[in-house]
Design a protein around this motif. Structure first.
Motif, PDB file in Angstrom:
ATOM      1  N   ARG A   1      -3.536  83.934  51.369  1.00 49.76           N
ATOM      2  CA  ARG A   1      -3.543  83.938  49.909  1.00 49.76           C
ATOM      3  C   ARG A   1      -2.748  82.753  49.370  1.00 49.76           C
ATOM      4  O   ARG A   1      -3.120  82.159  48.359  1.00 49.76           O
ATOM      5  N   CYS A   2      -1.669  82.391  50.046  1.00 51.18           N
ATOM      6  CA  CYS A   2      -0.888  81.221  49.636  1.00 51.18           C
ATOM      7  C   CYS A   2      -1.746  79.958  49.665  1.00 51.18           C
ATOM      8  O   CYS A   2      -1.678  79.119  48.757  1.00 51.18           O
ATOM      9  N   ARG A   3      -2.545  79.818  50.718  1.00 51.36           N
ATOM     10  CA  ARG A   3      -3.419  78.647  50.808  1.00 51.36           C
ATOM     11  C   ARG A   3      -4.452  78.651  49.675  1.00 51.36           C
ATOM     12  O   ARG A   3      -4.744  77.596  49.082  1.00 51.36           O
ATOM     13  N   GLU A   4      -5.001  79.839  49.380  1.00 55.17           N
ATOM     14  CA  GLU A   4      -5.962  79.929  48.283  1.00 55.17           C
ATOM     15  C   GLU A   4      -5.341  79.503  46.961  1.00 55.17           C
ATOM     16  O   GLU A   4      -5.933  78.738  46.190  1.00 55.17           O
ATOM     17  N   LEU A   5      -4.140  80.013  46.697  1.00 55.00           N
ATOM     18  CA  LEU A   5      -3.465  79.673  45.443  1.00 55.00           C
ATOM     19  C   LEU A   5      -3.122  78.188  45.380  1.00 55.00           C
ATOM     20  O   LEU A   5      -3.199  77.566  44.314  1.00 55.00           O
ATOM     21  N   SER A   6      -2.741  77.620  46.504  1.00 47.61           N
ATOM     22  CA  SER A   6      -2.431  76.185  46.542  1.00 47.61           C
ATOM     23  C   SER A   6      -3.663  75.352  46.223  1.00 47.61           C
ATOM     24  O   SER A   6      -3.561  74.298  45.583  1.00 47.61           O
ATOM     25  N   GLU A   7      -4.821  75.814  46.664  1.00 48.14           N
ATOM     26  CA  GLU A   7      -6.056  75.100  46.368  1.00 48.14           C
ATOM     27  C   GLU A   7      -6.472  75.277  44.907  1.00 48.14           C
ATOM     28  O   GLU A   7      -7.028  74.365  44.291  1.00 48.14           O
ATOM     29  N   ILE A   8      -6.197  76.477  44.354  1.00 50.68           N
ATOM     30  CA  ILE A   8      -6.560  76.738  42.957  1.00 50.68           C
ATOM     31  C   ILE A   8      -5.661  75.967  42.001  1.00 50.68           C
ATOM     32  O   ILE A   8      -6.120  75.427  40.983  1.00 50.68           O
ATOM     33  N   PHE A   9      -4.357  75.900  42.345  1.00 52.41           N
ATOM     34  CA  PHE A   9      -3.384  75.225  41.466  1.00 52.41           C
ATOM     35  C   PHE A   9      -2.713  74.068  42.214  1.00 52.41           C
ATOM     36  O   PHE A   9      -1.494  74.076  42.434  1.00 52.41           O
ATOM     37  N   PRO A  10      -3.450  73.046  42.613  1.00 51.25           N
ATOM     38  CA  PRO A  10      -2.843  71.956  43.394  1.00 51.25           C
ATOM     39  C   PRO A  10      -1.814  71.186  42.579  1.00 51.25           C
ATOM     40  O   PRO A  10      -2.082  70.757  41.458  1.00 51.25           O
ATOM     41  N   ASN A  11      -0.616  71.062  43.150  1.00 52.47           N
ATOM     42  CA  ASN A  11       0.465  70.266  42.555  1.00 52.47           C
ATOM     43  C   ASN A  11       0.916  70.775  41.189  1.00 52.47           C
ATOM     44  O   ASN A  11       1.597  70.059  40.460  1.00 52.47           O
ATOM     45  N   LYS A  12       0.539  72.000  40.842  1.00 56.80           N
ATOM     46  CA  LYS A  12       0.921  72.546  39.538  1.00 56.80           C
ATOM     47  C   LYS A  12       1.884  73.721  39.656  1.00 56.80           C
ATOM     48  O   LYS A  12       2.662  73.992  38.741  1.00 56.80           O
ATOM     49  N   VAL A  13       1.816  74.441  40.782  1.00 58.79           N
ATOM     50  CA  VAL A  13       2.587  75.661  40.965  1.00 58.79           C
ATOM     51  C   VAL A  13       3.300  75.590  42.309  1.00 58.79           C
ATOM     52  O   VAL A  13       2.730  75.117  43.296  1.00 58.79           O
ATOM     53  N   VAL A  14       4.551  76.056  42.345  1.00 59.13           N
ATOM     54  CA  VAL A  14       5.283  76.156  43.609  1.00 59.13           C
ATOM     55  C   VAL A  14       4.869  77.465  44.282  1.00 59.13           C
ATOM     56  O   VAL A  14       5.077  78.543  43.733  1.00 59.13           O
ATOM     57  N   ILE A  15       4.257  77.355  45.461  1.00 60.51           N
ATOM     58  CA  ILE A  15       3.806  78.530  46.207  1.00 60.51           C
ATOM     59  C   ILE A  15       4.730  78.724  47.402  1.00 60.51           C
ATOM     60  O   ILE A  15       4.889  77.819  48.229  1.00 60.51           O
ATOM     61  N   VAL A  16       5.348  79.875  47.491  1.00 60.99           N
ATOM     62  CA  VAL A  16       6.283  80.177  48.574  1.00 60.99           C
ATOM     63  C   VAL A  16       5.697  81.298  49.415  1.00 60.99           C
ATOM     64  O   VAL A  16       5.396  82.383  48.901  1.00 60.99           O
ATOM     65  N   ASN A  17       5.521  81.023  50.700  1.00 61.28           N
ATOM     66  CA  ASN A  17       5.044  82.064  51.617  1.00 61.28           C
ATOM     67  C   ASN A  17       6.252  82.828  52.152  1.00 61.28           C
ATOM     68  O   ASN A  17       7.018  82.314  52.961  1.00 61.28           O
ATOM     69  N   GLY A  18       6.421  84.045  51.678  1.00 58.94           N
ATOM     70  CA  GLY A  18       7.569  84.845  52.094  1.00 58.94           C
ATOM     71  C   GLY A  18       7.505  86.220  51.478  1.00 58.94           C
ATOM     72  O   GLY A  18       6.705  86.489  50.571  1.00 58.94           O
ATOM     73  N   ASP A  19       8.348  87.099  51.963  1.00 57.89           N
ATOM     74  CA  ASP A  19       8.416  88.471  51.469  1.00 57.89           C
ATOM     75  C   ASP A  19       9.282  88.501  50.214  1.00 57.89           C
ATOM     76  O   ASP A  19      10.506  88.361  50.281  1.00 57.89           O
ATOM     77  N   GLY A  20       8.641  88.692  49.077  1.00 56.03           N
ATOM     78  CA  GLY A  20       9.364  88.679  47.804  1.00 56.03           C
ATOM     79  C   GLY A  20      10.302  89.848  47.614  1.00 56.03           C
ATOM     80  O   GLY A  20      11.093  89.861  46.670  1.00 56.03           O
ATOM     81  N   THR A  21      10.215  90.851  48.512  1.00 52.88           N
ATOM     82  CA  THR A  21      11.144  91.976  48.433  1.00 52.88           C
ATOM     83  C   THR A  21      12.357  91.767  49.329  1.00 52.88           C
ATOM     84  O   THR A  21      13.219  92.640  49.402  1.00 52.88           O
ATOM     85  N   ASP A  22      12.435  90.638  50.003  1.00 50.69           N
ATOM     86  CA  ASP A  22      13.552  90.307  50.896  1.00 50.69           C
ATOM     87  C   ASP A  22      14.635  89.597  50.087  1.00 50.69           C
ATOM     88  O   ASP A  22      14.404  88.523  49.518  1.00 50.69           O
TER      89      ASP A  22
ATOM     90  N   GLY B   1       4.372  88.261  44.186  1.00 49.12           N
ATOM     91  CA  GLY B   1       3.037  88.798  44.445  1.00 49.12           C
ATOM     92  C   GLY B   1       2.003  87.855  43.879  1.00 49.12           C
ATOM     93  O   GLY B   1       2.112  87.426  42.721  1.00 49.12           O
ATOM     94  N   GLY B   2       1.016  87.512  44.681  1.00 48.10           N
ATOM     95  CA  GLY B   2       0.046  86.502  44.268  1.00 48.10           C
ATOM     96  C   GLY B   2      -1.365  87.031  44.102  1.00 48.10           C
ATOM     97  O   GLY B   2      -2.326  86.318  44.389  1.00 48.10           O
ATOM     98  N   GLY B   3      -1.507  88.257  43.629  1.00 47.97           N
ATOM     99  CA  GLY B   3      -2.822  88.860  43.466  1.00 47.97           C
ATOM    100  C   GLY B   3      -3.547  88.403  42.218  1.00 47.97           C
ATOM    101  O   GLY B   3      -3.246  87.352  41.640  1.00 47.97           O
ATOM    102  N   ARG B   4      -4.497  89.241  41.761  1.00 47.82           N
ATOM    103  CA  ARG B   4      -5.335  88.860  40.621  1.00 47.82           C
ATOM    104  C   ARG B   4      -4.525  88.660  39.344  1.00 47.82           C
ATOM    105  O   ARG B   4      -4.743  87.702  38.595  1.00 47.82           O
ATOM    106  N   THR B   5      -3.591  89.581  39.085  1.00 48.82           N
ATOM    107  CA  THR B   5      -2.792  89.447  37.861  1.00 48.82           C
ATOM    108  C   THR B   5      -1.998  88.154  37.876  1.00 48.82           C
ATOM    109  O   THR B   5      -1.896  87.460  36.858  1.00 48.82           O
ATOM    110  N   ALA B   6      -1.425  87.807  39.032  1.00 45.68           N
ATOM    111  CA  ALA B   6      -0.675  86.556  39.145  1.00 45.68           C
ATOM    112  C   ALA B   6      -1.571  85.352  38.882  1.00 45.68           C
ATOM    113  O   ALA B   6      -1.152  84.379  38.228  1.00 45.68           O
ATOM    114  N   PHE B   7      -2.797  85.401  39.371  1.00 46.55           N
ATOM    115  CA  PHE B   7      -3.747  84.304  39.138  1.00 46.55           C
ATOM    116  C   PHE B   7      -3.994  84.112  37.647  1.00 46.55           C
ATOM    117  O   PHE B   7      -3.870  82.994  37.118  1.00 46.55           O
TER     118      PHE B   7
END
Length: 467
Positions: free
Chosen positions: A277-298, A249-255
């Motif tokens: 949201r994945c794109r937003e997080l990638s821009e906020i944390f460029p090259n610092k965090v691995v961002i995976v676009n997928g269903d985390g409950t899968d 989950g990549g919401g406010r708490t994750a940020f």
């Protein structure tokens, strides 16, 4: 439109409090603040929400816009001591508090959650003359970050600006503590910690030196972070340091949490279902965090991302059931993994506790505790002031930090000579920046910070520790 009537009996030290917003946090605040004898009026645009709130608690209700002067006047703003704005809109919360300050001498607290305001909160607080601005997601991230620094801990509550912590953990079978009396701590292992509460089954105990620890006891102790590290190492529960964390989950708490973890040198992976949201997080944390676009409950996604190889998993979806199941799944495939579960609702806390989830974080209760600390401090202004308040063991105990501001009848007297209430422990005295483990010959002095743990509730002043 007013709903029900306010309590008619007089209440000592009662504050007149207006809560704007009858959602989850507003209801929690209404419950906690009325339980402590305050007069509460709740405002919401929804008549259904107001009817629900006034039906659940002995409070007044007004249907209307909390930023409207006429609505605030109907709610009693001119006689209010405090307004708390916790609607879903940050801007509305700020506006409610600003307007209230223009027409009343009341204090004000606003909930502001949007990260866009993060760096501006001190400026907004000062310029708008708001007493407190609180961010539940930020507070949740701080607590999760503290917990990850002690992988064996169930919870970590910070006091005295982080100089000491109250840390809760469960004693495993065969541990060195099993069968040990608390009075033997210094003799046997030189443990420089103070055990302040023990949960054994359904019983909560404020122990004395003769108390013997047993397997499966849930123990809370107080110590500086460094001394806590040493204690866990000595009892064989130091564990490995958390070097990697997977956030689902990549919401406010994750940020907010990602920012803390990166500062601690912990590598972060975020699994988020929303591509935008994945794109937003990638821009906020460029090259610092691995961002995976997928269903985390899968389960297949979790397998692909090698969840079992991470040191910690923190489910941060907006659905409690998903967070709980994800933590259970992670602990099943990787028994040594550190799981921290965010839970928004507290209705089934007994069931959740029985699931052995380990660390559980309740953001709305954390918000309520911070506000309740402020309310108690406002109700008392003589001799001492409440700095921090935590409810422990499902509201059965309190840990309170008091700042001692002046000489009183309890200062400069050995603790052994004070007539202290039963089921109460003076857990720590912080003096000149140093945390002291108090003994019977120690005294409380002006300028000290004192931390107490007790099964009593409603303390407003350090004097309340006396019989």
């Amino acid at each position: 439109m007013s709903m029900l009537t306010r309590l008619t009996q007089s209440r000592d030290k009662a504050l007149n409090i207006i809560i704007v917003g009858a959602g989850k946090v507003g209801l929690t605040l209404a419950e906690k603040l009325t339980a402590e004898g305050n007069n509460v009026t709740i405002i919401d645009k929804s008549d259904k929400f107001v009817i629900r709130a006034t039906g659940m608690y002995d409070i007044m209700g007004v249907v209307g816009n909390g930023s409207s002067y006429s609505t605030l006047k109907e709610a009693g703003i001119e006689d209010a001591d405090l307004i708390i704005a916790v609607t879903d809109s940050d801007e509305l919360n700020l506006l409610c508090c600003t307007l209230a300050k223009k027409v009343s001498d009341c204090s004000s607290i606003a909930r502001v959650r949007t990260p866009d305001y993060g760096d501006e909160l001190p400026y907004l607080r000062d310029k708008l003359d708001i007493s407190m601005i609180i961010n539940p997601e930020l507070e949740a991230a701080r607590e999760i970050n503290r917990i990850l620094h002690f992988p064996s801990a169930i919870s970590v509550n910070a006091f005295a600006k982080g100089s000491v912590d109250i840390i809760k953990f469960k004693i495993p079978q065969g541990n060195a503590l099993c069968g040990m009396k608390l009075m033997d701590f210094p003799k046997k292992e030189d443990f420089d910690v103070l055990v302040c509460a023990v949960e054994r089954g359904s019983e909560l105990i404020i122990p004395d030196g003769s108390f013997t620890l047993l397997p499966n006891d849930v123990v809370s102790f107080i110590a500086s972070p460094y001394k806590a590290y040493k204690f866990f190492r000595k009892i064989g529960m130091g564990g490995h340091r958390v070097n990697s964390a997977t956030l689902i989950g990549g919401g406010r708490t994750a940020f907010y949490l990602t920012k803390y973890l990166l500062q601690s040198g912990i590598s972060v992976k975020i699994i988020e279902n929303n591509p935008d949201r994945c794109r937003e997080l990638s821009e906020i944390f460029p090259n610092k965090v691995v961002i995976v676009n997928g269903d985390g409950t899968d389960e297949e996604i979790l397998r692909q991302e090698n969840l079992e190889t991470t040191d910690a998993v923190i489910p941060l979806t907006g659905i409690d059931e998903e967070n709980i199941l994800l933590s259970l799944y992670a602990m099943k495939i990787a028994p040594d993994i550190k799981a921290v579960t965010k839970v928004n609702h507290g209705s089934f806390s007994n069931v959740i506790r029985g699931l052995e989830l380990g660390s559980v974080v309740y953001p709305r209760y954390m918000t309520a505790e911070i506000i309740r600390t402020y309310v108690r401090a406002k109700r008392n202004s003589i001799g001492s002031n409440i700095e921090t308040l935590y409810r422990l063991f499902d509201d059965r105990a309190e840990a309170i930090e008091f700042k001692i501001e002046s000489d009183t009848e309890y200062t400069n007297i050995p603790l052994k000579d004070l007539a202290l209430k039963k089921n109460l422990l003076i857990a720590s005295i912080i003096r000149d920046g140093e945390a002291l483990t108090p003994g019977g010959n120690d005294c409380i002095k002006p300028g000290d910070t004192v931390i107490i743990v007790t099964t009593h509730s409603g303390f407003d002043n350090i004097r309340d520790i006396l019989r």
